[in-house]
Design a protein around this motif. Structure first.
Motif, PDB file in Angstrom:
ATOM      1  N   PRO A 105      16.291 -52.927  -4.809  1.00  0.00           N
ATOM      2  CA  PRO A 105      16.799 -53.225  -6.176  1.00  0.00           C
ATOM      3  C   PRO A 105      17.408 -51.947  -6.802  1.00  0.00           C
ATOM      4  O   PRO A 105      16.731 -50.872  -6.882  1.00  0.00           O
ATOM      5  CB  PRO A 105      15.599 -53.728  -6.948  1.00  0.00           C
ATOM      6  CG  PRO A 105      14.559 -54.297  -5.781  1.00  0.00           C
ATOM      7  CD  PRO A 105      14.951 -53.371  -4.576  1.00  0.00           C
ATOM      8  N   THR A 106      18.518 -52.140  -7.512  1.00  0.00           N
ATOM      9  CA  THR A 106      19.191 -51.058  -8.126  1.00  0.00           C
ATOM     10  C   THR A 106      20.305 -51.266  -8.839  1.00  0.00           C
ATOM     11  O   THR A 106      20.235 -52.385  -9.204  1.00  0.00           O
ATOM     12  CB  THR A 106      19.899 -50.011  -6.588  1.00  0.00           C
ATOM     13  OG1 THR A 106      20.165 -48.873  -7.453  1.00  0.00           O
ATOM     14  CG2 THR A 106      20.954 -50.879  -6.244  1.00  0.00           C
ATOM     15  N   VAL A 107      20.977 -50.340  -9.448  1.00  0.00           N
ATOM     16  CA  VAL A 107      22.141 -50.829 -10.194  1.00  0.00           C
ATOM     17  C   VAL A 107      23.369 -50.362  -9.588  1.00  0.00           C
ATOM     18  O   VAL A 107      23.765 -49.347  -9.158  1.00  0.00           O
ATOM     19  CB  VAL A 107      22.229 -50.165 -11.648  1.00  0.00           C
ATOM     20  CG1 VAL A 107      23.263 -50.352 -12.524  1.00  0.00           C
ATOM     21  CG2 VAL A 107      20.913 -50.266 -12.504  1.00  0.00           C
ATOM     22  N   ASP A 108      24.273 -51.570  -9.145  1.00  0.00           N
ATOM     23  CA  ASP A 108      25.470 -51.114  -8.363  1.00  0.00           C
ATOM     24  C   ASP A 108      26.618 -50.393  -8.817  1.00  0.00           C
ATOM     25  O   ASP A 108      27.339 -49.927  -8.542  1.00  0.00           O
ATOM     26  CB  ASP A 108      26.165 -52.446  -8.062  1.00  0.00           C
ATOM     27  CG  ASP A 108      25.328 -53.204  -6.627  1.00  0.00           C
ATOM     28  OD1 ASP A 108      24.608 -52.297  -6.060  1.00  0.00           O
ATOM     29  OD2 ASP A 108      25.440 -54.116  -6.620  1.00  0.00           O
ATOM     30  N   ALA A 109      26.528 -50.341 -10.290  1.00  0.00           N
ATOM     31  CA  ALA A 109      27.571 -49.607 -11.081  1.00  0.00           C
ATOM     32  C   ALA A 109      27.721 -48.099 -10.696  1.00  0.00           C
ATOM     33  O   ALA A 109      26.634 -47.346 -10.573  1.00  0.00           O
ATOM     34  CB  ALA A 109      27.412 -49.754 -12.579  1.00  0.00           C
ATOM     35  N   PRO A 110      28.962 -47.682 -10.247  1.00  0.00           N
ATOM     36  CA  PRO A 110      29.147 -46.314 -10.042  1.00  0.00           C
ATOM     37  C   PRO A 110      28.675 -45.399 -10.924  1.00  0.00           C
ATOM     38  O   PRO A 110      28.623 -44.080 -10.678  1.00  0.00           O
ATOM     39  CB  PRO A 110      30.540 -46.353  -9.396  1.00  0.00           C
ATOM     40  CG  PRO A 110      31.337 -47.372 -10.046  1.00  0.00           C
ATOM     41  CD  PRO A 110      30.287 -48.437 -10.461  1.00  0.00           C
ATOM     42  N   ASP A 111      28.949 -45.858 -12.170  1.00  0.00           N
ATOM     43  CA  ASP A 111      28.765 -44.624 -13.412  1.00  0.00           C
ATOM     44  C   ASP A 111      27.168 -44.288 -13.524  1.00  0.00           C
ATOM     45  O   ASP A 111      26.943 -43.534 -14.578  1.00  0.00           O
ATOM     46  CB  ASP A 111      29.498 -45.246 -14.551  1.00  0.00           C
ATOM     47  CG  ASP A 111      28.931 -46.310 -15.251  1.00  0.00           C
ATOM     48  OD1 ASP A 111      28.393 -47.215 -14.434  1.00  0.00           O
ATOM     49  OD2 ASP A 111      29.043 -46.499 -16.325  1.00  0.00           O
ATOM     50  N   GLU A 112      26.436 -45.358 -12.812  1.00  0.00           N
ATOM     51  CA  GLU A 112      24.898 -45.060 -13.025  1.00  0.00           C
ATOM     52  C   GLU A 112      24.313 -44.058 -12.006  1.00  0.00           C
ATOM     53  O   GLU A 112      24.665 -44.154 -10.855  1.00  0.00           O
ATOM     54  CB  GLU A 112      24.197 -46.311 -12.841  1.00  0.00           C
ATOM     55  CG  GLU A 112      24.370 -47.266 -14.087  1.00  0.00           C
ATOM     56  CD  GLU A 112      23.810 -46.879 -15.223  1.00  0.00           C
ATOM     57  OE1 GLU A 112      22.781 -46.153 -15.135  1.00  0.00           O
ATOM     58  OE2 GLU A 112      23.858 -47.453 -16.546  1.00  0.00           O
ATOM     59  N   ARG A 113      23.625 -43.130 -12.505  1.00  0.00           N
ATOM     60  CA  ARG A 113      23.159 -42.032 -11.257  1.00  0.00           C
ATOM     61  C   ARG A 113      21.702 -41.818 -11.433  1.00  0.00           C
ATOM     62  O   ARG A 113      20.944 -42.058 -12.682  1.00  0.00           O
ATOM     63  CB  ARG A 113      23.919 -40.706 -11.588  1.00  0.00           C
ATOM     64  CG  ARG A 113      25.282 -40.566 -11.228  1.00  0.00           C
ATOM     65  CD  ARG A 113      25.772 -39.358 -11.484  1.00  0.00           C
ATOM     66  NE  ARG A 113      27.322 -39.247 -11.077  1.00  0.00           N
ATOM     67  CZ  ARG A 113      27.829 -38.449 -10.167  1.00  0.00           C
ATOM     68  NH1 ARG A 113      26.885 -37.844  -9.261  1.00  0.00           N
ATOM     69  NH2 ARG A 113      28.788 -38.563  -9.678  1.00  0.00           N
ATOM     70  N   ALA A 114      20.963 -41.824 -10.457  1.00  0.00           N
ATOM     71  CA  ALA A 114      19.497 -41.466 -10.468  1.00  0.00           C
ATOM     72  C   ALA A 114      19.039 -40.665  -9.089  1.00  0.00           C
ATOM     73  O   ALA A 114      19.941 -40.661  -8.339  1.00  0.00           O
ATOM     74  CB  ALA A 114      18.789 -42.918 -10.515  1.00  0.00           C
ATOM     75  N   THR A 115      17.974 -40.030  -9.261  1.00  0.00           N
ATOM     76  CA  THR A 115      17.479 -39.343  -8.116  1.00  0.00           C
ATOM     77  C   THR A 115      16.732 -40.278  -7.330  1.00  0.00           C
ATOM     78  O   THR A 115      16.548 -41.696  -7.560  1.00  0.00           O
ATOM     79  CB  THR A 115      16.385 -38.537  -8.719  1.00  0.00           C
ATOM     80  OG1 THR A 115      15.039 -39.037  -9.069  1.00  0.00           O
ATOM     81  CG2 THR A 115      17.128 -37.023  -9.384  1.00  0.00           C
ATOM     82  N   LEU A 116      16.357 -39.848  -6.010  1.00  0.00           N
ATOM     83  CA  LEU A 116      15.836 -41.065  -5.352  1.00  0.00           C
ATOM     84  C   LEU A 116      14.659 -40.491  -4.271  1.00  0.00           C
ATOM     85  O   LEU A 116      15.000 -39.280  -3.733  1.00  0.00           O
ATOM     86  CB  LEU A 116      16.722 -41.373  -4.301  1.00  0.00           C
ATOM     87  CG  LEU A 116      16.477 -42.765  -3.039  1.00  0.00           C
ATOM     88  CD1 LEU A 116      15.810 -43.866  -3.752  1.00  0.00           C
ATOM     89  CD2 LEU A 116      17.325 -43.017  -2.222  1.00  0.00           C
ATOM     90  N   ASP A 117      13.539 -40.723  -4.141  1.00  0.00           N
ATOM     91  CA  ASP A 117      12.505 -40.153  -3.012  1.00  0.00           C
ATOM     92  C   ASP A 117      12.434 -41.527  -2.056  1.00  0.00           C
ATOM     93  O   ASP A 117      11.966 -42.556  -2.340  1.00  0.00           O
ATOM     94  CB  ASP A 117      11.130 -40.233  -3.805  1.00  0.00           C
ATOM     95  CG  ASP A 117      10.366 -39.606  -2.832  1.00  0.00           C
ATOM     96  OD1 ASP A 117      10.338 -39.894  -1.621  1.00  0.00           O
ATOM     97  OD2 ASP A 117       9.851 -38.613  -3.173  1.00  0.00           O
ATOM     98  N   LEU A 118      13.204 -41.178  -0.945  1.00  0.00           N
ATOM     99  CA  LEU A 118      13.040 -42.529  -0.055  1.00  0.00           C
ATOM    100  C   LEU A 118      12.069 -42.343   1.195  1.00  0.00           C
ATOM    101  O   LEU A 118      12.098 -41.208   1.670  1.00  0.00           O
ATOM    102  CB  LEU A 118      14.545 -42.902   0.694  1.00  0.00           C
ATOM    103  CG  LEU A 118      14.873 -43.449   1.635  1.00  0.00           C
ATOM    104  CD1 LEU A 118      14.576 -45.084   1.171  1.00  0.00           C
ATOM    105  CD2 LEU A 118      16.238 -43.512   2.165  1.00  0.00           C
ATOM    106  N   SER A 119      10.965 -43.335   1.506  1.00  0.00           N
ATOM    107  CA  SER A 119      10.323 -43.232   2.745  1.00  0.00           C
ATOM    108  C   SER A 119      10.626 -44.571   3.573  1.00  0.00           C
ATOM    109  O   SER A 119      10.751 -45.762   2.905  1.00  0.00           O
ATOM    110  CB  SER A 119       8.986 -43.214   2.257  1.00  0.00           C
ATOM    111  OG  SER A 119       8.464 -42.065   1.517  1.00  0.00           O
TER     112      SER A 119
END
Length: 398
Positions: A105-119
């Motif tokens: 689940p995320t925001v597909d819009a390219p102008d939205e930015r976020a950090t990510l910790d992925l496991s």
């Protein structure tokens, strides 16, 4: 973000914790793209939250928040994505391609930015690469990465398989290449020019490359840029071994680390700022590596495609009214015509002013979303010229 793909069943289970911050008083809902994922539970601080999932959009009801207030939301889900997460059971391989909302689940819009910790939990013995810097894990089957720089969600991802690996450092740039079908020596030959390529793009952008850059050859893909990572197909790698000059796609995906990832189109209507730029910059690298005639051949192909679009009545402005269901001709406008227009702008302004404009555009908008007006302003500042007529004709017109 925790993901457990089941390669043999082509399925996944996941959990994502999202920290949201209210931008205004009274914010009471979170909207996310979830593709065909099945939502099992949504909660916050141990309490369930009411939610609806309609047509690939998840709406989570929140107690009204004050401006600046944060809340952490946990979503558990599962699914069998038809795209976005690619499974190759015979090779024991899994990797991501556009779009991310098909596996988290995320925001597909390219102008939205976020950090990510992925496991990601994977079968024992697999090598993996992901967006962000590798993080330690006490479980050898769990691979972790942390992306500290906010990025658009479409450049999140990973690849995992029983890969061979080649690692090197070129002028201080750390490089890693992975493949099942090719040996470390063959990988070295396939990605031989990558270090010089990244240095060249960094010079043109005015923003040098930092960190490790990884290239993975996967079962099949047309090419996919991710943050600090590019995916190419095994067949393409074989083609580079047969013809070492066949590096345009390698350069295209590397260029996206600046034009697409660092500086991102504000919405998909301005997608040419990602893809036209990557095409043009790949040709600029080919010019540096193989000379002016090689660059001229690239330009001639773009021009021929634009002329064909016009002859067939399929030419369009580079800025689209929407990008809901693009066809092959729409993509030709964005990729080939976009690159051709940048070439024409280079001719219009001359070398010094053009490359000054590229540097100003990239540095001024690093970490931001842009539209075509931002490019025009940067080029006008660098050249001290009014480019209204040029942009009216080539960007906003046909």
């Amino acid at each position: 973000m925790q993901l457990a793909p089941d390669i043999q069943r082509r399925a996944l289970a996941g959990r994502v914790d999202i920290t949201v911050k209210a931008l205004a008083d009274g914010a009471d809902a979170l909207l996310l793209d979830v593709g065909a994922l099945r939502i099992d539970r949504v909660g916050s601080s141990g309490a369930a939250l009411s939610h609806t999932d309609v047509d690939g959009r998840l709406r989570v009801a929140l107690p009204p928040l004050r401006s600046g207030q944060q809340r952490r939301i946990r979503i558990d889900y599962h699914g069998r994505p038809r795209f976005g997460l690619e499974f190759a059971p015979a090779r024991d391989e899994v990797y991501t391609v556009f779009s991310t909302s098909q596996w988290m689940p995320t925001v597909d819009a390219p102008d939205e930015r976020a950090t990510l910790d992925l496991s990601v939990r994977l079968p024992a013995g697999l090598l993996a690469a992901g967006t962000g810097r590798p993080m330690p894990s006490s479980d050898p089957t769990v691979h972790r990465w942390r992306l500290d720089t906010p990025m658009p969600s479409y450049v999140y991802g990973f690849a995992a398989g029983r890969y061979n690996a080649h690692e090197s450092v070129v002028d201080g740039i750390a490089l890693r290449a992975l493949s099942m079908d090719h040996s470390p020596a063959e990988l070295q030959a396939i990605v031989a020019g990558t270090g010089d390529m990244l240095r060249f793009f960094g010079e043109r952008a005015g923003v040098p490359w930092r960190g490790t850059y990884t290239q993975v050859l996967v079962e099949r893909t047309i090419g996919q840029e991710l943050a600090g990572l590019s995916l190419l197909s095994e067949a393409y790698g074989a083609g580079v071994l047969a013809d070492p000059s066949n590096i345009a796609l390698i350069a295209h995906e590397a260029a996206h680390q600046w034009w697409g990832n660092l500086v991102t189109c504000r919405d998909w209507r301005h997608f040419w700022l990602n893809e036209g730029f990557a095409n043009f910059m790949a040709a600029a690298w080919i010019e540096r590596r193989f000379g002016g005639q090689a660059y001229a051949r690239q330009v001639a192909r773009w021009q021929a495609r634009v002329e064909r679009l016009r002859a067939e009545g399929k030419d369009r402005a580079l800025v689209f009214p929407d990008w809901d269901a693009p066809g092959a001709d729409d993509r030709a406008v964005v990729y080939q015509k976009g690159a051709y227009v940048l070439h024409l702008l280079r001719q219009e302004l001359g070398e010094d002013a053009f490359w000054r404009g590229v540097r100003r555009y990239t540095r001024r908008h690093a970490g931001q979303a842009v539209d075509s007006t931002d490019l025009r302003r940067a080029m006008e500042h660098a050249s001290r010229r009014d480019l209204g007529d040029f942009f009216a004709r080539w960007v906003d017109g046909t």
